[in-house]
Scaffold this motif. Structure first.
Motif, PDB file in Angstrom:
ATOM      1  N   ASP A  65      -2.322  -2.342  -0.160  1.00  0.00           N
ATOM      2  CA  ASP A  65      -3.151  -1.170   0.148  1.00  0.00           C
ATOM      3  C   ASP A  65      -3.503  -1.116   1.627  1.00  0.00           C
ATOM      4  N   LYS A  66      -3.752  -2.287   2.218  1.00  0.00           N
ATOM      5  CA  LYS A  66      -4.084  -2.333   3.640  1.00  0.00           C
ATOM      6  C   LYS A  66      -2.882  -1.907   4.485  1.00  0.00           C
ATOM      7  N   LEU A  67      -1.700  -2.364   4.089  1.00  0.00           N
ATOM      8  CA  LEU A  67      -0.495  -2.044   4.858  1.00  0.00           C
ATOM      9  C   LEU A  67      -0.141  -0.559   4.781  1.00  0.00           C
ATOM     10  N   THR A  68      -0.472   0.069   3.655  1.00  0.00           N
ATOM     11  CA  THR A  68      -0.143   1.494   3.531  1.00  0.00           C
ATOM     12  C   THR A  68      -0.874   2.346   4.553  1.00  0.00           C
ATOM     13  N   ARG A  69      -2.025   1.856   5.044  1.00  0.00           N
ATOM     14  CA  ARG A  69      -2.777   2.605   6.050  1.00  0.00           C
ATOM     15  C   ARG A  69      -2.054   2.632   7.402  1.00  0.00           C
ATOM     16  N   PHE A  70      -1.136   1.669   7.583  1.00  0.00           N
ATOM     17  CA  PHE A  70      -0.404   1.585   8.843  1.00  0.00           C
ATOM     18  C   PHE A  70       1.050   2.034   8.699  1.00  0.00           C
ATOM     19  N   SER A  71       1.383   2.554   7.546  1.00  0.00           N
ATOM     20  CA  SER A  71       2.761   2.975   7.295  1.00  0.00           C
ATOM     21  C   SER A  71       2.859   4.492   7.302  1.00  0.00           C
ATOM     22  N   VAL A  72       3.794   5.013   8.102  1.00  0.00           N
ATOM     23  CA  VAL A  72       3.995   6.463   8.166  1.00  0.00           C
ATOM     24  C   VAL A  72       4.518   7.013   6.844  1.00  0.00           C
ATOM     25  N   PHE A  73       5.113   6.142   6.051  1.00  0.00           N
ATOM     26  CA  PHE A  73       5.663   6.577   4.766  1.00  0.00           C
ATOM     27  C   PHE A  73       4.573   6.906   3.754  1.00  0.00           C
ATOM     28  N   PHE A  74       3.349   6.496   4.023  1.00  0.00           N
ATOM     29  CA  PHE A  74       2.247   6.764   3.097  1.00  0.00           C
ATOM     30  C   PHE A  74       1.149   7.604   3.738  1.00  0.00           C
ATOM     31  N   THR A  75       1.087   7.631   5.063  1.00  0.00           N
ATOM     32  CA  THR A  75       0.022   8.393   5.731  1.00  0.00           C
ATOM     33  C   THR A  75       0.477   9.779   6.179  1.00  0.00           C
ATOM     34  N   ASP A  76       1.749   9.976   6.399  1.00  0.00           N
ATOM     35  CA  ASP A  76       2.267  11.267   6.841  1.00  0.00           C
ATOM     36  C   ASP A  76       2.649  12.100   5.624  1.00  0.00           C
ATOM     37  N   PRO A  77       2.037  13.268   5.447  1.00  0.00           N
ATOM     38  CA  PRO A  77       2.330  14.082   4.255  1.00  0.00           C
ATOM     39  C   PRO A  77       3.795  14.540   4.181  1.00  0.00           C
ATOM     40  N   ARG A  78       4.520  14.489   5.295  1.00  0.00           N
ATOM     41  CA  ARG A  78       5.925  14.881   5.258  1.00  0.00           C
ATOM     42  C   ARG A  78       6.779  13.883   4.492  1.00  0.00           C
ATOM     43  N   TYR A  79       6.348  12.626   4.471  1.00  0.00           N
ATOM     44  CA  TYR A  79       7.158  11.576   3.848  1.00  0.00           C
ATOM     45  C   TYR A  79       6.454  10.888   2.691  1.00  0.00           C
ATOM     46  N   ALA A  80       5.164  11.080   2.538  1.00  0.00           N
ATOM     47  CA  ALA A  80       4.396  10.370   1.513  1.00  0.00           C
ATOM     48  C   ALA A  80       4.894  10.726   0.114  1.00  0.00           C
ATOM     49  N   PRO A  81       4.843   9.773  -0.815  1.00  0.00           N
ATOM     50  CA  PRO A  81       5.262  10.048  -2.200  1.00  0.00           C
ATOM     51  C   PRO A  81       4.430  11.169  -2.817  1.00  0.00           C
ATOM     52  N   LYS A  82       5.077  11.983  -3.610  1.00  0.00           N
ATOM     53  CA  LYS A  82       4.387  13.092  -4.263  1.00  0.00           C
ATOM     54  C   LYS A  82       3.559  12.629  -5.460  1.00  0.00           C
ATOM     55  N   THR A  83       3.948  11.489  -6.039  1.00  0.00           N
ATOM     56  CA  THR A  83       3.219  10.933  -7.168  1.00  0.00           C
ATOM     57  C   THR A  83       2.810   9.506  -6.837  1.00  0.00           C
ATOM     58  N   SER A  84       1.918   8.954  -7.659  1.00  0.00           N
ATOM     59  CA  SER A  84       1.417   7.599  -7.387  1.00  0.00           C
ATOM     60  C   SER A  84       2.505   6.541  -7.509  1.00  0.00           C
ATOM     61  N   ASP A  85       3.476   6.765  -8.370  1.00  0.00           N
ATOM     62  CA  ASP A  85       4.554   5.799  -8.551  1.00  0.00           C
ATOM     63  C   ASP A  85       5.865   6.266  -7.912  1.00  0.00           C
ATOM     64  N   GLY A  86       5.800   7.300  -7.076  1.00  0.00           N
ATOM     65  CA  GLY A  86       7.002   7.822  -6.444  1.00  0.00           C
ATOM     66  C   GLY A  86       7.352   7.072  -5.167  1.00  0.00           C
ATOM     67  N   LEU A  87       8.486   7.447  -4.595  1.00  0.00           N
ATOM     68  CA  LEU A  87       8.955   6.820  -3.364  1.00  0.00           C
ATOM     69  C   LEU A  87       8.862   7.805  -2.202  1.00  0.00           C
ATOM     70  N   PRO A  88       8.681   7.305  -0.979  1.00  0.00           N
ATOM     71  CA  PRO A  88       8.622   8.200   0.194  1.00  0.00           C
ATOM     72  C   PRO A  88       9.950   8.932   0.403  1.00  0.00           C
ATOM     73  N   ASP A  89       9.890  10.035   1.135  1.00  0.00           N
ATOM     74  CA  ASP A  89      11.090  10.822   1.441  1.00  0.00           C
ATOM     75  C   ASP A  89      11.790  10.210   2.657  1.00  0.00           C
ATOM     76  N   ALA A  90      12.689   9.273   2.383  1.00  0.00           N
ATOM     77  CA  ALA A  90      13.362   8.563   3.473  1.00  0.00           C
ATOM     78  C   ALA A  90      14.322   9.469   4.236  1.00  0.00           C
ATOM     79  N   GLU A  91      14.955  10.413   3.548  1.00  0.00           N
ATOM     80  CA  GLU A  91      15.912  11.298   4.213  1.00  0.00           C
ATOM     81  C   GLU A  91      15.222  12.166   5.266  1.00  0.00           C
TER      82      GLU A  91
END
Length: 230
Positions: free
Chosen positions: A121-147
């Motif tokens: 949870d702490k690391l997600t605060r520093f990850s663009v894959f979870f903080t940027d709405p362009r790439y963040a998962p749409k669901t709680s168990d989803g994956l970021p938009d890597a493409e």
């Protein structure tokens, strides 16, 4: 009865002098124009070459920056996945320990699972894959938009490379024009030589050199026009 003498005809050395002077003047004017075009093409080629090198440096810097940024983002994302998997495995271990009646092992496994989840949870605060709405998962168990992330990461570098390629193409274009204009000026020099030589000749030889000089002048002018429009 004395006959009236006929007027003397002009000397052959005076023939075509006016024509030669006119052609020489035309050649001078055209040569001056071509020299101006050649100088302009050289200036444009140098400017394009400067821009090409400038954009090449920018592209190199952007690729280096985006590489460092991508390395950080991907490493952070990988650590989040590792911590989440660790938390999940420790939860399974806690269940097995509980079924086996090992209360201490169950407690330790649950603590390890909570610690791993907290680190994730702490690391997600520093990850663009979870903080940027362009790439963040749409669901709680989803994956970021890597493409989308990869496309955005390389977008700026691609734009700079396109500008660099365009500047390089302009450089080759204007450099080729400048070289071609040098060829035209060389041919113009031949026309000057022929007109100058015609001044020293007489009779038909003068006309022959004038004709050859005129043909070369027309050919060089046509070539210059072709270079200008192409």
């Amino acid at each position: 009865m004395n006959e009236t003498p006929t007027p003397a005809t002009p000397e052959s050395s005076e023939r075509y002098k006016t024509l030669i002077v006119v052609l020489t003047l035309i050649t001078t004017i055209i040569t001056a124009i071509v020299a101006g075009l050649q100088a302009d093409a050289n200036i444009r080629a140098n400017n394009a070459n400067r821009d090409s090198q400038y954009y090449a440096v920018l592209a190199s810097g952007e690729l280096h920056r985006s590489g460092l940024q991508s390395s950080y983002d991907l490493n952070t994302f990988a650590k989040v996945l590792v911590e989440r998997q660790t938390s999940l495995m420790m939860q399974f271990t806690a269940l097995e320990m509980e079924q086996a009646g090992d209360k201490l092992g169950t407690a330790l496994s649950n603590i390890s699972a909570l610690a791993a989840q907290a680190r994730a949870d702490k690391l997600t605060r520093f990850s663009v894959f979870f903080t940027d709405p362009r790439y963040a998962p749409k669901t709680s168990d989803g994956l970021p938009d890597a493409e989308a992330y990869l496309a955005d990461t390389s977008e700026q570098a691609n734009k700079i490379v396109e500008k660099q390629n365009a500047a390089a193409d302009d450089y080759h274009k204007w450099s080729s024009k400048a070289d071609s204009y040098v060829g035209v000026l060389t041919i113009m020099a031949v026309a000057f030589f022929l007109f100058g030589l015609a001044q020293a000749l007489t009779g038909r030889m003068r006309l022959v050199f004038v004709i050859f000089g005129a043909v070369i002048l027309l050919s060089a002018s046509a070539w210059a026009m072709l270079i200008l429009v192409v």
